[in-house]
Write a protein that holds these residues in place. Structure first.
Motif, short mmCIF file in Angstrom:
data_model
loop_
_atom_site.label_atom_id
_atom_site.label_comp_id
_atom_site.label_asym_id
_atom_site.label_seq_id
_atom_site.Cartn_x
_atom_site.Cartn_y
_atom_site.Cartn_z
N SER A 73 32.58 47.88 37.14
CA SER A 73 32.90 46.50 36.72
C SER A 73 34.16 46.45 35.86
CB SER A 73 31.70 45.87 36.00
OG SER A 73 31.44 46.56 34.82
N LEU A 76 37.51 46.97 38.61
CA LEU A 76 37.44 46.25 39.89
C LEU A 76 38.81 46.10 40.52
CD1 LEU A 76 34.81 43.47 39.14
CD2 LEU A 76 34.61 45.36 40.75
N PHE A 109 28.98 42.71 43.57
CA PHE A 109 30.42 42.60 43.84
C PHE A 109 30.75 42.54 45.33
CE2 PHE A 109 30.65 45.17 39.71
CZ PHE A 109 30.77 44.02 38.92
#
Ligand SMILES: [Zn+2]
Length: 200
Positions: A73, A76, A109
């Motif tokens: 995260s 990304l 995601f």
């Protein structure tokens, strides 16, 4: 739909080579990938090496206490572009929680995660590797990378040899003491049984 993939195979079947090929394919088409491996595998530092040549540095070496979802995260984007795929080598050394975190990467995601690793340890008789077991339980897509035993049959077992002698017991990870030659061979179940019975 993005998926969590597990590509398993015995030692020396070319798992790392396939990982590097996938990374190359993405990058050749202008996409970014994150390549990671566990710290447990310290033999090559932060590099992935293959027997037939190609190698590359990983983006992240994680320990058993690292949260891999958190790492992804925070990364990304790479080179200004959203990453398109996460690739994991030696995935058998993940914890079960880390496999669940990789699933979270896929579901939250929408990024595919491809994990490459062994299915079972060299003893064959116990719970094996936590990461491999969890991947076999929850991965969307599981496939075997095949290789051949010295007898010509399909190799599915990893056998440990110390100074050329077959051993069926010991810790998962053996520290190189500089005196003992540690070797792993991918062999078929029949040869494994024959070695274990002292027939080979
Ligand atoms: Zn065999």
């Amino acid at each position: 739909m993005s998926k969590l993939y597990f590509r398993y195979g015995a030692m020396g079947c070319g798992k790392t080579m396939q990982l590097l090929q996938v990374a190359f394919n993405y990058e050749e088409r202008g996409h970014q990938v994150l390549v990671m491996k566990p710290k447990t595998d310290t033999k090559n530092g932060e590099k992935l090496l293959t027997r037939i040549g190609p190698e590359r540095k990983v983006d992240f070496c994680f320990s058993k206490t690292d949260n891999v979802f958190d790492f992804v995260s925070k990364h990304l984007k790479k080179g200004g572009k959203k990453i398109s795929c996460v690739l994991i080598d030696e995935a058998q050394f993940l914890t079960a929680d880390q496999v669940d975190e990789l699933m979270q990467v896929v579901t939250e995601f929408g990024i595919p995660v491809m994990a490459y690793g062994l299915r079972l340890n060299f003893r064959l008789t116990d719970g094996g590797f936590e990461g491999a077991t969890r991947l076999l339980q929850i991965a969307h897509d599981i496939d075997e990378i095949k290789t051949i035993c010295e007898c010509g049959r399909k190799a599915t077992c990893n056998a440990r040899f110390l100074n050329g002698k077959f051993v069926a017991d010991g810790p998962d990870i053996l520290i190189d003491d500089g005196k003992t030659e540690i070797e792993y061979r991918a062999i078929c179940p029949k040869c494994f049984a024959d070695y274990k019975a002292g027939k080979k």
